[in-house]
Each structure stands twice: as structure tokens, then as C-alpha cells.
Design an enzyme around this catalytic site. Structure first.
Site, PDB file in Angstrom:
ATOM      1  N   ASP A   1      56.988  59.404 -13.904  1.00  0.00           N
ATOM      2  CA  ASP A   1      56.780  58.593 -12.696  1.00  0.00           C
ATOM      3  C   ASP A   1      58.082  58.175 -12.025  1.00  0.00           C
ATOM      4  OD1 ASP A   1      53.847  58.371 -12.308  1.00  0.00           O
ATOM      5  OD2 ASP A   1      53.905  57.564 -14.330  1.00  0.00           O
TER       6      ASP A   1
ATOM      7  N   TRP B   1      40.986  55.931 -13.912  1.00  0.00           N
ATOM      8  CA  TRP B   1      41.821  56.651 -14.878  1.00  0.00           C
ATOM      9  C   TRP B   1      41.788  55.860 -16.188  1.00  0.00           C
ATOM     10  CZ3 TRP B   1      46.390  54.708 -17.244  1.00  0.00           C
ATOM     11  CH2 TRP B   1      46.904  55.578 -18.208  1.00  0.00           C
TER      12      TRP B   1
ATOM     13  N   GLU C   1      40.653  60.565 -12.152  1.00  0.00           N
ATOM     14  CA  GLU C   1      41.982  61.147 -12.382  1.00  0.00           C
ATOM     15  C   GLU C   1      42.105  61.684 -13.800  1.00  0.00           C
ATOM     16  OE1 GLU C   1      45.078  58.193 -12.041  1.00  0.00           O
ATOM     17  OE2 GLU C   1      46.686  59.678 -12.050  1.00  0.00           O
TER      18      GLU C   1
ATOM     19  N   ASP D   1      52.216  57.152  -6.638  1.00  0.00           N
ATOM     20  CA  ASP D   1      52.081  56.566  -7.978  1.00  0.00           C
ATOM     21  C   ASP D   1      53.367  56.836  -8.768  1.00  0.00           C
ATOM     22  OD1 ASP D   1      51.292  55.553 -10.401  1.00  0.00           O
ATOM     23  OD2 ASP D   1      49.957  57.214 -10.915  1.00  0.00           O
TER      24      ASP D   1
ATOM     25  N   LYS E   1      44.309  63.772 -16.965  1.00  0.00           N
ATOM     26  CA  LYS E   1      45.666  63.716 -17.508  1.00  0.00           C
ATOM     27  C   LYS E   1      45.791  64.673 -18.687  1.00  0.00           C
ATOM     28  CE  LYS E   1      49.191  60.371 -18.789  1.00  0.00           C
ATOM     29  NZ  LYS E   1      49.655  58.997 -18.619  1.00  0.00           N
TER      30      LYS E   1
ATOM     31  N   HIS F   1      47.642  61.684  -6.460  1.00  0.00           N
ATOM     32  CA  HIS F   1      48.699  60.727  -6.772  1.00  0.00           C
ATOM     33  C   HIS F   1      49.989  61.506  -6.686  1.00  0.00           C
ATOM     34  CE1 HIS F   1      46.649  57.259  -9.194  1.00  0.00           C
ATOM     35  NE2 HIS F   1      46.377  57.227  -7.902  1.00  0.00           N
TER      36      HIS F   1
ATOM     37  N   ASP G   1      55.419  62.898 -17.737  1.00  0.00           N
ATOM     38  CA  ASP G   1      54.844  62.079 -16.665  1.00  0.00           C
ATOM     39  C   ASP G   1      55.674  60.810 -16.492  1.00  0.00           C
ATOM     40  OD1 ASP G   1      52.998  61.142 -14.781  1.00  0.00           O
ATOM     41  OD2 ASP G   1      51.786  60.163 -16.317  1.00  0.00           O
TER      42      ASP G   1
ATOM     43  N   HIS H   1      50.523  64.979 -14.221  1.00  0.00           N
ATOM     44  CA  HIS H   1      49.530  65.075 -15.288  1.00  0.00           C
ATOM     45  C   HIS H   1      49.179  66.479 -15.712  1.00  0.00           C
ATOM     46  CE1 HIS H   1      47.826  60.737 -14.682  1.00  0.00           C
ATOM     47  NE2 HIS H   1      49.142  60.775 -14.834  1.00  0.00           N
TER      48      HIS H   1
ATOM     49  N   ASP I   1      47.038  63.982 -10.196  1.00  0.00           N
ATOM     50  CA  ASP I   1      48.358  63.327 -10.210  1.00  0.00           C
ATOM     51  C   ASP I   1      49.320  64.422 -10.627  1.00  0.00           C
ATOM     52  OD1 ASP I   1      50.667  62.133 -11.558  1.00  0.00           O
ATOM     53  OD2 ASP I   1      49.648  60.208 -11.391  1.00  0.00           O
TER      54      ASP I   1
HETATM   55  C1  RNT Z   1      48.703  57.122 -15.462  1.00  0.00           C
HETATM   56  C2  RNT Z   1      48.064  57.397 -14.149  1.00  0.00           C
HETATM   57  C3  RNT Z   1      47.611  56.196 -13.388  1.00  0.00           C
HETATM   58  C4  RNT Z   1      48.602  55.064 -13.404  1.00  0.00           C
HETATM   59  C5  RNT Z   1      48.293  53.947 -12.446  1.00  0.00           C
HETATM   60  C6  RNT Z   1      49.062  52.709 -12.743  1.00  0.00           C
HETATM   61  O1  RNT Z   1      49.268  58.220 -16.046  1.00  0.00           O
HETATM   62  O2  RNT Z   1      48.916  58.168 -13.368  1.00  0.00           O
HETATM   63  O3  RNT Z   1      47.267  56.572 -12.109  1.00  0.00           O
HETATM   64  O4  RNT Z   1      49.898  55.503 -13.154  1.00  0.00           O
HETATM   65  O5  RNT Z   1      46.961  53.724 -12.381  1.00  0.00           O
HETATM   66 ZN    ZN Z   2      48.302  58.511 -11.344  1.00  0.00          ZN
END
Ligand code: RNT
Ligand code: ZN
Length: 412
Positions: free
Chosen positions: A292, A181, A222, A322, A224, A282, A290, A258, A255
Site C-alpha cells: 500500500d 473485505w 474485494e 487505497d 485478496k 482499489h 501488498d 491483491h 485491489d
Molecule cells: C486490505 C484491503 C482493504 C483495506 C482497507 C483499509 O488488504 O486492501 O481494502 O486496505 O479496507
Molecule cells: Zn483494498
């Protein structure tokens, strides 16, 4: 009759075998991210977090050293049921005193302590090159940089990480999923959208050109939609990453933080399953962006799990967590999120097969009623039985608090 026995009978009336579900769940592996423990900081260069991602909060007890992080992983893993893998980032390289190694030159030996740690616990390791939080990220660009020195540096990093991933697979005997990523993008409207993507493509080609054993290392990519400070343009967009993965025969990674807020990863899984042997996820919880947040036992997590289970894809989906919350006890954050992924999988495993038939016979009325009924079926009793069989407490909060008092509060 105990509560589980009663639940078992209730589920049996729906044609669901709880024993089968419990057995299936214990074989599902969740790759647990190491970066919840230290707010995504890592040990290699002491830079603060960059790349358009952010941790917020300053709850006491952040792991500051490899030893502290390992201790915390041990504590957290001891409270999570089922099969786990350890998911590391390159920034968690462990250098010996005075050693300064650039990310373009890291080697397996810098991860030997992690391999020893994983082997002693029977864990596989997944890996991630770290294309952020580093002085060689210039103007928010890495693999798509127009500056050849910068771009090549990160290509070398990617290659180094493939070699390290192969080492993990060889040492642990378990294949390694290596996820790429990059944060690359622009805050404001770019003049050239093609150039950066063309350079990213070339960089990926270069990284993947080194020979590696594809049965040992699964490279994933990955995508985004945007990052903080990179709102207008993201090089590794969904279209780019899906097309690149399909062309290069690597694995796409989604993810669920994203995408645009009303776009659901649960709805995307089936499409990707039709065109890929394997896909990767993820699992996170985006709150308005995003962000998290810690994964909850919420609608979308259950829906994602349902798509994996009902499409008979448990062995085709690499499931990784994640998220990173620094505003609450980090061990609790870890355990809560991972348990919720597993809970969602169990919930999905407890859905009757007849639901599909109702759809196919256009009986959407029964489908709705039954699905709603199942929401309040005695799921909790089956989950508690799962924990009990693995000698795990339902109430992990007490253990987490005890560890906080004994260990975490002393980290000043
Ligand atoms: C970032 C991505 C990525 C990170 C990690 C730390 O938006 O989601 O995967 O969160 O690699
Ligand atoms: Zn991620």
C-alpha cells in the site's frame, strides 16, 4: 504562444482533442480513502491495526481525532482537482462521550458528523464495514469463523453497514459504494479449505438478505491473495469473490495489491467489464507485496487508466484509492496518490483512437513507435492547464509544508 496552446496543437496532430480530454477528466469521480490520515486506526475501539495489513513509519502529525482527520481531509481535498467522494470505514464512527457501541450495533447517527461534513462540501460518501482491528476478530477470522457467536457478530456488522450506507446515499443524494473485505485466513496449511469459504458464503448471503435499495447502495466484494501472518490461505480469494459477486449480482472489486506480483489488474479489467455492469477498483501501489505505497504515475497506474478510458467505461468503474504511508507527510501522500490517479486518467484520455486500428490491422510496429512517442508528448503542459483551470497550484509541496509547520507538528 503559451505552453498549453502548443501542447494542444501537438496533440491535435495525433488526432487528439485536449479540450475534450480536460472536460472528460473533470467529471470523473475518485473515491478518496479517509484512512491515509490516521494510519488506518479509526476512532471506535482503540485497537492497533490487524488483519494482515500494515502501516509503517512514524512521521509526525497523524490525525488522532475526528476533528483532526476532518481538518486534514479538508487540506488534502483542497489540493486535489476534480470530483471526489469521501470513503469511510466503519471504524471511523463517532460516539458521544462515554458511549460504547459494538460494531454489530452501530447506527446512522454515529456517522451524522460525517454526513454533515460531506453535505457541507457537496461530497458523496462510500463505506466499508471494518472486519479487522477489533477484539471480536477471533483467530484471524470474522465472517468465516466456525464460532457462531463471532460469525453472527460480524454478520450483524455487515447488516448495520448496509443501513448506514443507505443513510449516506439518502442524505447526500449520491449512491454509496459499500465494499466488503475480510482478512480471514491462515498462516499455515489448513486442514479444511472448504468450510471457511462455505461459512463466508453463508454470512454474505445473510448480510445481503436485508432489504436495501440497490440503486442507492452498490455492494462490492474485494478479494485478496494473502496477508501478513496469513500467508497460506485466504478465505476471500479471487475465485471465491468473483464467483460470489456474479452469483449474487453484486459488484466485484479488484485491489491491484491483491494479486501475485506479475499478475496485472490492468489485464483483468476488460474481462470483468464483459460480464458486469459495474466493477470497482482499489488503486494502490504494491512494492513486492501488498504494501500500500502511495500511488505513482507509473506504468501500471497508466495501464489501468487506459483500460477504463479506452473501453469507454468511465461510468462503469468505481475508482477508489487505497494506500497508507506513515513514513512521509500524510497530506502529501494523499494528494500525490490521488493526483496520480487523475494524471493517469488524463494520460489515457490523451491517447489517440487510431491505436486500436493499428492493432486490428496487425501493424504492431507503428503501434509500438506511436505509443512510445506519446510517452514524451507534452502531457505535463495539459495536466498543468487542468490544475490552472481549477485554481490549483502545480506545486502543492509548499502548502503541505506550511500546514505541517502550522498544524501537524503540534500533534504530540
Ligand atoms: C486490505 C484491503 C482493504 C483495506 C482497507 C483499509 O488488504 O486492501 O481494502 O486496505 O479496507
Ligand atoms: Zn483494498
Amino acid at each position: 504562444m503559451n505552453r498549453y496552446q502548443e501542447a494542444k496543437e501537438i496533440y491535435a496532430k495525433y488526432g487528439v482533442d485536449t479540450e475534450q480530454a480536460l472536460n472528460a477528466l473533470k467529471d470523473v469521480c475518485v473515491s478518496v480513502h479517509c484512512w491515509q490520515g490516521d494510519d488506518v486506526i479509526g476512532f471506535d475501539c482503540g485497537e492497533s491495526l490487524s488483519g494482515g495489513i500494515q502501516t509503517t513509519g512514524n512521521y509526525p502529525g497523524r490525525a488522532r481525532t475526528a476533528q483532526e482527520l476532518m481538518d486534514d481531509i479538508d487540506k488534502a481535498f483542497s489540493l486535489m482537482p476534480g470530483k471526489k467522494k469521501l470513503n469511510l470505514h466503519a471504524s471511523y464512527a463517532i460516539f458521544s462521550d462515554g458511549e460504547a457501541v459494538g460494531r454489530d450495533k452501530i447506527e446512522p447517527k454515529h456517522f451524522k458528523a460525517w454526513v454533515d461534513f460531506a453535505k457541507a462540501r457537496g461530497l458523496g460518501i462510500d463505506f466499508n464495514p471494518t472486519f479487522f482491528s477489533h477484539p471480536m476478530v477471533k483467530d484471524n477470522l470474522t465472517l468465516s469463523s466456525p464460532n457462531e457467536t463471532v460469525r453472527k457478530y460480524w454478520v450483524e456488522h455487515g447488516k448495520a453497514c448496509i443501513r448506514i450506507s443507505e443513510y449516506f446515499a439518502e442524505e447526500t443524494g449520491i449512491p454509496c459504494v459499500m465494499n466488503i473485505w475480510i482478512p480471514d485466513g491462515y498462516k499455515d496449511i489448513p486442514a479444511d479449505r472448504l468450510g471457511p469459504r462455505a461459512r463466508f458464503k453463508k454470512s454474505l448471503d445473510e448480510i445481503l438478505s436485508i432489504p436495501y435499495d440497490k440503486s442507492k447502495v452498490y455492494v462490492t466484494l474485494e478479494s485478496k491473495v494473502f496477508g501478513i501472518g496469513l500467508e497460506s490461505y485466504t478465505v476471500g480469494s479471487a475465485e471465491f469473490c468473483l464467483s460470489y459477486s456474479a452469483n449474487a449480482h453484486i459488484t466485484p472489486l479488484m485491489d491491484n495489491g491483491h494479486y501475485h506480483p506479475t499478475e496485472m489488474v490492468s489485464d483483468k479489467i476488460s474481462s470483468l467489464l464483459l460480464f458486469n455492469d459495474k466493477i470497482a477498483l482499489h488503486v494502490t501501489r504494491p512494492v513486492r507485496w501488498d504494501s500500500d505505497h502511495v500511488v505513482l504515475f507509473d506504468d501500471e497506474t497508466r495501464e489501468i487508466a487506459k483500460e477504463i478510458v479506452r473501453n469507454d467505461a468511465l461510468d462503469r468503474v468505481f475508482i477508489a484509492t487505497d494506500y497508507f504511508d506513515a513514513s512521509i507527510n500524510r497530506i502529501s501522500a494523499w494528494v500525490t496518490g490521488v493526483r496520480n490517479v487523475q494524471k493517469a486518467l488524463l494520460f489515457a484520455l490523451l491517447q489517440p483512437a487510431c491505436l486500436k486500428e493499428l492493432q486490428d490491422s496487425a501493424d504492431m510496429t507503428s503501434l509500438m513507435v506511436l505509443q512510445e512517442e506519446l510517452k514524451t508528448a507534452p502531457f505535463g503542459d495539459v495536466w498543468n492547464e487542468y490544475l490552472l483551470r481549477q485554481n490549483l497550484p502545480v506545486d502543492y509541496l509548499r502548502e503541505v509544508k506550511a500546514y505541517e509547520e502550522k498544524v501537524l507538528v503540534n500533534r504530540k
